[in-house]
Scaffold this motif. Structure first.
Motif, PDB file in Angstrom:
ATOM      1  N   ALA A   1       0.827  -1.205   0.000  1.00 54.70           N
ATOM      2  CA  ALA A   1       0.000   0.000   0.000  1.00 54.70           C
ATOM      3  C   ALA A   1       0.862   1.257   0.000  1.00 54.70           C
ATOM      4  O   ALA A   1       0.625   2.187  -0.775  1.00 54.70           O
ATOM      5  N   LEU A   2       1.877   1.297   0.875  1.00 54.44           N
ATOM      6  CA  LEU A   2       2.746   2.470   0.918  1.00 54.44           C
ATOM      7  C   LEU A   2       3.516   2.634  -0.385  1.00 54.44           C
ATOM      8  O   LEU A   2       3.738   3.754  -0.851  1.00 54.44           O
ATOM      9  N   ARG A   3       3.914   1.512  -0.968  1.00 48.13           N
ATOM     10  CA  ARG A   3       4.633   1.600  -2.242  1.00 48.13           C
ATOM     11  C   ARG A   3       3.721   2.168  -3.325  1.00 48.13           C
ATOM     12  O   ARG A   3       4.148   3.019  -4.118  1.00 48.13           O
ATOM     13  N   ALA A   4       2.472   1.705  -3.368  1.00 46.78           N
ATOM     14  CA  ALA A   4       1.529   2.212  -4.373  1.00 46.78           C
ATOM     15  C   ALA A   4       1.239   3.689  -4.148  1.00 46.78           C
ATOM     16  O   ALA A   4       1.172   4.471  -5.108  1.00 46.78           O
ATOM     17  N   CYS A   5       1.070   4.087  -2.883  1.00 46.17           N
ATOM     18  CA  CYS A   5       0.811   5.499  -2.589  1.00 46.17           C
ATOM     19  C   CYS A   5       2.031   6.353  -2.934  1.00 46.17           C
ATOM     20  O   CYS A   5       1.898   7.502  -3.348  1.00 46.17           O
ATOM     21  N   GLY A   6       3.237   5.796  -2.741  1.00 49.00           N
ATOM     22  CA  GLY A   6       4.442   6.525  -3.106  1.00 49.00           C
ATOM     23  C   GLY A   6       4.525   6.779  -4.600  1.00 49.00           C
ATOM     24  O   GLY A   6       5.053   7.808  -5.037  1.00 49.00           O
ATOM     25  N   TRP A   7       4.002   5.863  -5.390  1.00 46.53           N
ATOM     26  CA  TRP A   7       4.039   6.009  -6.840  1.00 46.53           C
ATOM     27  C   TRP A   7       2.876   6.839  -7.377  1.00 46.53           C
ATOM     28  O   TRP A   7       3.054   7.653  -8.268  1.00 46.53           O
TER      29      TRP A   7
ATOM     30  N   SER B   1      -6.671 -17.972  -6.682  1.00 46.61           N
ATOM     31  CA  SER B   1      -6.790 -16.682  -5.984  1.00 46.61           C
ATOM     32  C   SER B   1      -7.962 -15.849  -6.490  1.00 46.61           C
ATOM     33  O   SER B   1      -8.574 -15.105  -5.720  1.00 46.61           O
ATOM     34  N   LYS B   2      -8.306 -15.975  -7.778  1.00 42.14           N
ATOM     35  CA  LYS B   2      -9.413 -15.202  -8.340  1.00 42.14           C
ATOM     36  C   LYS B   2     -10.731 -15.976  -8.345  1.00 42.14           C
ATOM     37  O   LYS B   2     -11.727 -15.490  -8.844  1.00 42.14           O
ATOM     38  N   ARG B   3     -10.709 -17.203  -7.798  1.00 44.85           N
ATOM     39  CA  ARG B   3     -11.916 -18.031  -7.664  1.00 44.85           C
ATOM     40  C   ARG B   3     -12.620 -18.205  -9.019  1.00 44.85           C
ATOM     41  O   ARG B   3     -13.847 -18.043  -9.126  1.00 44.85           O
TER      42      ARG B   3
ATOM     43  N   ARG C   1      -6.407  -2.742  -1.493  1.00 41.28           N
ATOM     44  CA  ARG C   1      -5.428  -2.678  -0.413  1.00 41.28           C
ATOM     45  C   ARG C   1      -5.162  -4.090   0.086  1.00 41.28           C
ATOM     46  O   ARG C   1      -5.886  -5.027  -0.260  1.00 41.28           O
ATOM     47  N   GLY C   2      -4.113  -4.235   0.874  1.00 45.81           N
ATOM     48  CA  GLY C   2      -3.796  -5.541   1.440  1.00 45.81           C
ATOM     49  C   GLY C   2      -3.422  -6.555   0.384  1.00 45.81           C
ATOM     50  O   GLY C   2      -2.706  -6.271  -0.581  1.00 45.81           O
ATOM     51  N   ARG C   3      -3.932  -7.778   0.541  1.00 45.33           N
ATOM     52  CA  ARG C   3      -3.595  -8.872  -0.371  1.00 45.33           C
ATOM     53  C   ARG C   3      -4.064  -8.590  -1.788  1.00 45.33           C
ATOM     54  O   ARG C   3      -3.405  -8.976  -2.760  1.00 45.33           O
ATOM     55  N   LEU C   4      -5.201  -7.906  -1.924  1.00 48.30           N
ATOM     56  CA  LEU C   4      -5.722  -7.603  -3.253  1.00 48.30           C
ATOM     57  C   LEU C   4      -4.789  -6.663  -4.007  1.00 48.30           C
ATOM     58  O   LEU C   4      -4.645  -6.765  -5.227  1.00 48.30           O
ATOM     59  N   LEU C   5      -4.149  -5.754  -3.283  1.00 49.24           N
ATOM     60  CA  LEU C   5      -3.194  -4.854  -3.928  1.00 49.24           C
ATOM     61  C   LEU C   5      -1.963  -5.632  -4.379  1.00 49.24           C
ATOM     62  O   LEU C   5      -1.442  -5.419  -5.475  1.00 49.24           O
ATOM     63  N   ARG C   6      -1.505  -6.564  -3.540  1.00 45.71           N
ATOM     64  CA  ARG C   6      -0.369  -7.407  -3.922  1.00 45.71           C
ATOM     65  C   ARG C   6      -0.700  -8.227  -5.160  1.00 45.71           C
ATOM     66  O   ARG C   6       0.123  -8.387  -6.064  1.00 45.71           O
ATOM     67  N   ASP C   7      -1.940  -8.747  -5.211  1.00 44.26           N
ATOM     68  CA  ASP C   7      -2.356  -9.528  -6.376  1.00 44.26           C
ATOM     69  C   ASP C   7      -2.312  -8.691  -7.647  1.00 44.26           C
ATOM     70  O   ASP C   7      -1.987  -9.195  -8.732  1.00 44.26           O
ATOM     71  N   ARG C   8      -2.649  -7.404  -7.538  1.00 41.58           N
ATOM     72  CA  ARG C   8      -2.605  -6.539  -8.707  1.00 41.58           C
ATOM     73  C   ARG C   8      -1.182  -6.379  -9.233  1.00 41.58           C
ATOM     74  O   ARG C   8      -0.949  -6.369 -10.446  1.00 41.58           O
ATOM     75  N   TRP C   9      -0.233  -6.267  -8.329  1.00 39.07           N
ATOM     76  CA  TRP C   9       1.163  -6.171  -8.756  1.00 39.07           C
ATOM     77  C   TRP C   9       1.578  -7.448  -9.481  1.00 39.07           C
ATOM     78  O   TRP C   9       2.264  -7.402 -10.510  1.00 39.07           O
ATOM     79  N   LEU C  10       1.168  -8.596  -8.959  1.00 41.19           N
ATOM     80  CA  LEU C  10       1.527  -9.862  -9.588  1.00 41.19           C
ATOM     81  C   LEU C  10       0.879  -9.992 -10.964  1.00 41.19           C
ATOM     82  O   LEU C  10       1.514 -10.463 -11.922  1.00 41.19           O
ATOM     83  N   MET C  11      -0.382  -9.570 -11.082  1.00 43.09           N
ATOM     84  CA  MET C  11      -1.057  -9.657 -12.372  1.00 43.09           C
ATOM     85  C   MET C  11      -0.400  -8.744 -13.402  1.00 43.09           C
ATOM     86  O   MET C  11      -0.263  -9.119 -14.577  1.00 43.09           O
ATOM     87  N   ARG C  12       0.021  -7.576 -12.978  1.00 41.55           N
ATOM     88  CA  ARG C  12       0.651  -6.663 -13.928  1.00 41.55           C
ATOM     89  C   ARG C  12       2.061  -7.125 -14.288  1.00 41.55           C
ATOM     90  O   ARG C  12       2.528  -6.881 -15.410  1.00 41.55           O
ATOM     91  N   ALA C  13       2.744  -7.786 -13.358  1.00 40.78           N
ATOM     92  CA  ALA C  13       4.031  -8.377 -13.709  1.00 40.78           C
ATOM     93  C   ALA C  13       3.835  -9.473 -14.758  1.00 40.78           C
ATOM     94  O   ALA C  13       4.617  -9.588 -15.718  1.00 40.78           O
ATOM     95  N   LEU C  14       2.775 -10.267 -14.599  1.00 36.10           N
ATOM     96  CA  LEU C  14       2.462 -11.303 -15.584  1.00 36.10           C
ATOM     97  C   LEU C  14       2.062 -10.673 -16.913  1.00 36.10           C
ATOM     98  O   LEU C  14       2.411 -11.192 -17.983  1.00 36.10           O
TER      99      LEU C  14
END
Length: 258
Positions: A4-10, A219-221, A64-77
């Motif tokens: 979250a802090l990383r996303a807000c920093g960007w 993760s996305k059910r 936020r939280g795990r959902l925000l982390r999942d977004r980073w992973l999806m965009r890396a993919l």
């Protein structure tokens, strides 16, 4: 890592002033610098006017939280898929150029190959049994029509990769389904390629694709797994800071049991 802090920093903090008085009071405080509003992403109180305002139900979705982390992973993919698509486009261009100048390249190949034999003999390279030379000869024997279809086939595959990248980057539900289906369709081909020759690149690509399919489905059910889309959206809503604060307000006023 605090995603979250990383996303807000960007991208900057996102604050919101809901119309509901009780909820509004939980997201606002007075400081020596003036009023401050709580960021819906990282939870930090940020001095200044809120970025948005209105009914809580109309607040934008801020992961936020795990959902925000999942977004980073999806965009890396998504980036990986885009790079793969660009490489395939480059390969298609090479095929089309080869098709248009094949006879010239064949003449140069036939002329230069005998010149390589003395050097090949010195280093112990058997040109006559070389797989590279054999593949080059087979490529020259392909018809223009076959080369044309190969080029279009590679372009079609590149288009699938780019479309998959777009869906994943935009975090669309259809993109998740498309990524799983498209990737799964080519898994048998990647496994077959490994039966012919095992390389680090082929193993790495297969591992990445299998991991991507398993992670997306779980993760996305997807396909009704773990409650399907309804459970996924409910989980997403429960992670929202506004949902958490709204539940706290309901408990405080006694509308729900503690």
């Amino acid at each position: 890592m605090d995603w979250a802090l990383r996303a807000c920093g960007w991208h900057g903090h996102y604050t919101y002033a809901p119309d509901e008085p009780e909820l509004r009071d939980r997201l606002r405080i007075d400081t020596v610098a003036g009023e401050a509003w709580r960021c819906l992403r990282c939870g930090t109180f940020v001095p200044g006017d809120p970025v948005g305002s209105g009914p809580a139900d109309h607040a934008p979705e801020v992961p936020r939280g795990r959902l925000l982390r999942d977004r980073w992973l999806m965009r890396a993919l998504a980036i990986e898929r885009l790079l793969r698509g660009l490489l395939l486009v480059a390969a298609a261009v090479v095929v089309f150029k080869f098709r248009s100048s094949r006879e010239t390249m064949r003449a140069a190949f036939d002329q230069d190959l005998p010149l390589l034999r003395p050097f090949a003999d010195q280093i112990g390279w058997d040109i006559d049994r070389s797989k590279l030379v054999r593949l080059a000869g087979e490529a020259f024997d392909l018809s223009n029509t076959t080369l044309l279809w190969i080029g279009f086939g590679i372009l079609a595959y590149a288009g699938l990769q780019v479309l998959e990248a777009v869906g994943l980057w935009l975090i669309k539900r259809w993109g998740e389904y498309f990524a799983v289906v498209a990737t799964s369709l080519f898994l048998p081909l990647e496994i077959y390629e490994l039966t012919e020759k095992i390389t680090a690149l082929r193993i790495g690509a297969l591992v990445v694709n299998i991991a991507a399919v398993v992670w997306l489905v779980y993760s996305k059910r997807l396909f009704g797994l773990r409650g399907g889309g309804a459970a996924y959206h409910a989980e997403h809503s429960a992670e929202s800071l506004l949902s958490v604060e709204r539940s706290a307000v309901a408990v405080a006023v006694g509308t729900v049991p503690v």
